[in-house]
Design an enzyme around this catalytic site. Structure first.
Site, PDB file in Angstrom:
ATOM      1  N   GLU A 200      -1.779  -2.140 -26.733  1.00  0.00           N
ATOM      2  CA  GLU A 200      -0.725  -1.215 -26.299  1.00  0.00           C
ATOM      3  C   GLU A 200      -0.417  -0.161 -27.365  1.00  0.00           C
ATOM      4  OE1 GLU A 200       2.554  -3.564 -24.732  1.00  0.00           O
ATOM      5  OE2 GLU A 200       1.506  -3.750 -22.827  1.00  0.00           O
ATOM      6  N   GLU A 386      -3.736  -7.234 -18.709  1.00  0.00           N
ATOM      7  CA  GLU A 386      -2.427  -7.894 -18.610  1.00  0.00           C
ATOM      8  C   GLU A 386      -1.794  -7.507 -17.289  1.00  0.00           C
ATOM      9  OE1 GLU A 386       0.467  -7.517 -21.771  1.00  0.00           O
ATOM     10  OE2 GLU A 386      -1.100  -7.440 -23.284  1.00  0.00           O
TER      11      GLU A 386
HETATM   12  C1  BGP Z   1       3.077  -6.530 -23.205  1.00  0.00           C
HETATM   13  C2  BGP Z   1       2.533  -7.146 -24.471  1.00  0.00           C
HETATM   14  C3  BGP Z   1       2.421  -8.624 -24.462  1.00  0.00           C
HETATM   15  C4  BGP Z   1       3.397  -9.344 -23.573  1.00  0.00           C
HETATM   16  C5  BGP Z   1       3.761  -8.626 -22.308  1.00  0.00           C
HETATM   17  C6  BGP Z   1       4.928  -9.212 -21.553  1.00  0.00           C
HETATM   18  O1  BGP Z   1       3.751  -5.362 -23.508  1.00  0.00           O
HETATM   19  O2  BGP Z   1       1.249  -6.636 -24.753  1.00  0.00           O
HETATM   20  O3  BGP Z   1       2.369  -9.080 -25.778  1.00  0.00           O
HETATM   21  O4  BGP Z   1       4.339 -10.031 -24.189  1.00  0.00           O
HETATM   22  O5  BGP Z   1       4.022  -7.281 -22.523  1.00  0.00           O
HETATM   23  O6  BGP Z   1       6.127  -8.875 -22.199  1.00  0.00           O
HETATM   24  P1  BGP Z   1       7.259  -9.936 -22.479  1.00  0.00           P
HETATM   25  O7  BGP Z   1       6.622 -11.004 -23.275  1.00  0.00           O
HETATM   26  O8  BGP Z   1       8.317  -9.194 -23.214  1.00  0.00           O
HETATM   27  O9  BGP Z   1       7.714 -10.420 -21.144  1.00  0.00           O
END
Ligand code: BGP
Length: 492
Positions: A200, A386
């Site tokens: 990201e 993701e």
């Molecule tokens: C993305 C990241 C992850 C992950 C995901 C979900 O932005 O790459 O590391 O955590 O989001 O976010 P969260 O864990 O805050 O729900």
């Protein structure tokens, strides 16, 4: 069949959120090791010690920015709980976890390598024990025919570089990063084929992610320039080490629609979306786009570049675009528009769409829209690395976890991805839902916000025995993979 025979189906996690073993096997500390837990609308804290030896803590905003005073160093306080220290203890459970992934039929697994496990202080000292740990993990995956998909840097940096060099604001960090990346690319050149340089990249900011102590546009974009150069060098180097490597960039894709057809709202959406496109333009097309250069002029941002930097960026373009997709937002010039939570920032509420328990806007069609838009603009393969629903799962009295809401979310998104392939002709390489086994939330530091097909008994008060159990979605996803995405029906 919509998806090719070699379509990559798997799941995704990140080191600091699942690995644990933070002081085992010679690992050094990373910035995220000094981040406490938080909660819904309750910020995580960075704990630090000032030059005078006074302990302090400061809140990390939703973009995981986090600040500590100049001269202070990140530190661990004995009376404080840090969720990433043990996370979900993959360090000791990797065999069990990988066997479960294999049972679901994964043919790939996205994970990250921890910089401070390989180079404990981020510099030129290599920790052989850290390298051996990932050897064992990759061997275990390969034994089941699961391809590792490796993020070289997921949101963290060795604490020493943040404390002593002001992180990515120092040009020297490029060389340290390239050294670390070279070490892993060479070591695993016959075990790993798919790589991504920075997770990201378009949202990286502040002390936790970049190790920088100021977060003004000048400091931030200078740090990002260093990251662009480092990433491009690593892409070129990787292709020299093994020409079969596929090395991608990784961006958080949160598309924004204009709230109305008022041209001002449309322009606002253009501005918002460009903030992400900038990173793809640099890493995929290999140049700084004109709209960003003009913005730098207006904002008095002057990027210091060394001779040759632009050529490095041009030569080190990536092979594919990996991206996260959870939600969309809207753009408006209306100061009173209703807001809702978002991934790393406050978003605006879309009156046509529902939100998750954590306030993120659920928008499966948005995934088809962005797949088409990104593919039309860049013409490189896309990899959804993701996607998922953070929810508060409960264990029933019979021990089951009935996460039908997660099945519905993933089904609708896979359907949208399928339409992008079948109806729009987009080239999609693979799909790895986020947090395929429960992990610590990056944004809130909670265990309560779960994404997995596998439940892990670990709780926000630090209790739990780390035992694993399959949720209902486990069998559903196994069926999806077995049918190469054709059978999305529920398993009732
Ligand atoms: C993305 C990241 C992850 C992950 C995901 C979900 O932005 O790459 O590391 O955590 O989001 O976010 P969260 O864990 O805050 O729900």
């Amino acid at each position: 069949m919509a998806f090719s025979k070699d379509f990559l189906w798997g799941g995704a996690v990140a080191g600091n959120q699942y690995e644990g073993g933070f002081q085992e096997g010679g690992r050094g500390l990373s910035t995220l090791d000094v981040l406490t837990g938080g909660g819904y609308r309750k910020p995580r804290m960075v704990t630090y010690r000032t030059k005078e030896g006074i302990y302090g803590e400061s809140p990390v905003d939703s973009s995981m920015t986090g600040k500590i005073p100049q001269g202070a160093v990140g530190c661990i306080r004995p009376d404080t709980f840090y969720p990433s220290h043990m996370a979900t203890d993959f360090y000791h459970h990797y065999k069990e976890d990988i066997a479960l992934f294999a049972e679901m039929g994964f043919n790939c697994f996205r994970m990250s390598v921890s910089w401070s496990r390989i180079c404990p202080n981020g510099m030129y000292e290599i920790n052989e024990e850290g390298l051996k740990f990932y050897d064992q993990v990759f061997d275990e995956l390969l034994q089941y025919g699961i391809e590792p998909v490796v993020t070289i840097n997921h949101f963290e940096m060795p604490l020493y570089l943040a404390d002593h060099l002001d992180g990515w604001s120092s040009r020297e960090v490029i060389d340290y990063f390239v050294f670390y990346a070279r070490t892993v690319l060479e070591r695993y050149k016959d075990k790993v084929k798919y790589w991504m340089t920075f997770n990201e990249i378009n949202v990286l900011s502040g002390w936790c992610q970049l190790g920088i102590h100021k977060n003004d546009p000048q400091t931030l974009y200078q740090a990002h320039h260093h990251i662009f150069v480092a990433s491009a060098k690593v892409v070129e180097l990787g292709h020299e080490i093994n020409p079969d490597f596929k090395i991608g960039m990784m961006a958080a894709v949160i598309p924004s629609y204009p709230m109305t057809c008022r041209p001002e709202d449309v322009m606002e959406a253009v501005r918002f979306n460009r903030a992400r496109e900038f990173y793809m333009d640099v890493q995929v097309k290999g140049y700084y786009p004109s709209y960003k250069l003009k913005e730098f002029e207006r904002e008095h941002v002057r990027i210091h570049m060394e001779p040759g930097d632009l050529e490095i960026i041009q030569k080190g373009t990536v092979d594919f675009i990996g991206f996260s997709y959870y939600m969309s937002t809207v753009s408006t010039t209306d100061p009173d528009a209703e807001q809702t939570e978002g991934n790393q920032f406050m978003a605006f509420k879309n009156p046509y769409l529902k939100t998750s328990d954590w306030g993120w806007t659920v928008d499966p069609l948005g995934l088809r829209i962005v797949l088409s838009q990104i593919y039309d603009r860049y013409h490189v393969p896309l990899f959804i690395v993701e996607n998922g629903l953070g929810a508060n799962d409960e264990i029933e009295t019979d021990g089951s976890v009935i996460d039908d809401y997660r099945i519905a979310y993933l089904r609708d998104h896979i359907m949208a991805m399928k339409q992008a392939v079948e109806l729009d002709g987009v080239e999609v390489m693979g799909y790895t839902p986020w947090g395929c086994i429960d992990i610590v939330s990056a944004g809130t530091g909670e265990m309560k916000k779960r994404y997995g097909f596998i439940y892990v008994e670990r709780y926000d008060d630090g209790t739990g025995d780390f035992s694993r159990r399959k949720k209902r979605s486990f069998d559903w996803y196994r069926k999806v993979i077995a049918s190469n995405g054709e059978d999305l029906s529920d398993c009732n």
